[in-house]
Design a protein around this motif. Sequence first.
Motif, PDB file in Angstrom:
ATOM      1  N   UNK A  79       0.842  -1.202   0.000  1.00  0.00           N
ATOM      2  CA  UNK A  79       0.000   0.000   0.000  1.00  0.00           C
ATOM      3  C   UNK A  79       0.876   1.250   0.000  1.00  0.00           C
ATOM      4  N   UNK A  80       1.869   1.282   0.867  1.00  0.00           N
ATOM      5  CA  UNK A  80       2.784   2.429   0.945  1.00  0.00           C
ATOM      6  C   UNK A  80       3.503   2.622  -0.384  1.00  0.00           C
ATOM      7  N   UNK A  81       3.949   1.534  -0.982  1.00  0.00           N
ATOM      8  CA  UNK A  81       4.641   1.615  -2.277  1.00  0.00           C
ATOM      9  C   UNK A  81       3.742   2.277  -3.313  1.00  0.00           C
ATOM     10  N   UNK A  82       2.488   1.861  -3.389  1.00  0.00           N
ATOM     11  CA  UNK A  82       1.555   2.410  -4.377  1.00  0.00           C
ATOM     12  C   UNK A  82       1.261   3.889  -4.123  1.00  0.00           C
ATOM     13  N   UNK A  88       1.894   8.119  -9.821  1.00  0.00           N
ATOM     14  CA  UNK A  88       0.470   8.422  -9.825  1.00  0.00           C
ATOM     15  C   UNK A  88      -0.297   7.166  -9.466  1.00  0.00           C
ATOM     16  N   UNK A  89      -1.236   7.285  -8.527  1.00  0.00           N
ATOM     17  CA  UNK A  89      -2.078   6.162  -8.155  1.00  0.00           C
ATOM     18  C   UNK A  89      -3.140   6.016  -9.241  1.00  0.00           C
ATOM     19  N   UNK A  90      -3.294   4.817  -9.755  1.00  0.00           N
ATOM     20  CA  UNK A  90      -4.261   4.556 -10.813  1.00  0.00           C
ATOM     21  C   UNK A  90      -5.677   4.744 -10.277  1.00  0.00           C
ATOM     22  N   UNK A 129      -3.171   6.472   4.680  1.00  0.00           N
ATOM     23  CA  UNK A 129      -1.927   6.640   3.919  1.00  0.00           C
ATOM     24  C   UNK A 129      -2.091   7.709   2.844  1.00  0.00           C
ATOM     25  N   UNK A 130      -3.229   7.714   2.181  1.00  0.00           N
ATOM     26  CA  UNK A 130      -3.470   8.735   1.150  1.00  0.00           C
ATOM     27  C   UNK A 130      -3.492  10.130   1.778  1.00  0.00           C
ATOM     28  N   UNK A 151      -3.386  12.901  -8.830  1.00  0.00           N
ATOM     29  CA  UNK A 151      -2.199  12.085  -8.553  1.00  0.00           C
ATOM     30  C   UNK A 151      -2.512  10.904  -7.631  1.00  0.00           C
ATOM     31  N   UNK A 152      -3.422  11.130  -6.672  1.00  0.00           N
ATOM     32  CA  UNK A 152      -3.732  10.079  -5.689  1.00  0.00           C
ATOM     33  C   UNK A 152      -4.971   9.264  -6.033  1.00  0.00           C
TER      34      UNK A 152
END
Length: 191
Positions: A79-82, A88-90, A129-130, A151-152
Motif C-alpha cells: 500500500x505504501x509503495x503504491x 500516480x495512483x491509478x 496513507x493517502x 495524482x492520488x
Amino acid sequence: MLTLHIKNMVCNRCVMVVRQELERQGLHPQKISLGEVVLEENELSDAQQDKLDAALVSHGFERIDDRKARLIETVKNKIIQQIHHTNKVDLKLNWSTYLAEEMHYEYNYLSNLFSSVEGITLEQYIIRQKIERVKELLFYDELSLSEIADKLGYSSVAHLSAQFKKITGFTPSEMKKSREIERNRKPLDSV
C-alpha cells in the motif's frame, strides 16, 4: 539465500539504513525492498540474530518471525509503495484485486487478518496513507489540490477534501493556510 522480514521499513532511507547495518554486521544483502531483505547467507547463528535484532531495534526496526505479522507488514508495504512511491495512483486501481493478486491470498482473508491485528480496516489504512501523502504534497506546495486529487486517484477535489476533513478535522486549504500541516504530519510507520 535467507529472506528476512523487517517491520517499519517503509521508505528508501529505511532501506539505506538497514543495508548499512547489515553490512556493518558482516552480512551480504543481495536484495533489499520495503520490509524484506534477501541475504547471501543461508542461515544466521543465534548470536548473529541477537546482534542483528539489537541493531535493528536501535534504528526503530524489528525483524518479524511470525507468518501472519509478515503478511500484514507486506500488505502495508504494498500500500505504501503504491501511494507514496509511485508517480500516480491509478484511478481505476481496485485495491482488493491488487492486494489479492500481489499477495496470492483471498482479499477477505487479508482484510479480516489485517482488521483483527491492526484494529482498523484495510480501507481505513489506505485512506490514512493517502491523507498522509496529501499532507506531504500540501507541505511542499508544488501541486494544486486538483493535481493532488488526480495524482492520488481521487475522483474529485470534493471527495479528497471530504476524506481529508474527516481524518484531520481541517480542509486541505485550512491546513495549508494555518501551517498546522507541519505539526500534523506523521511518519509512515505510525499511520
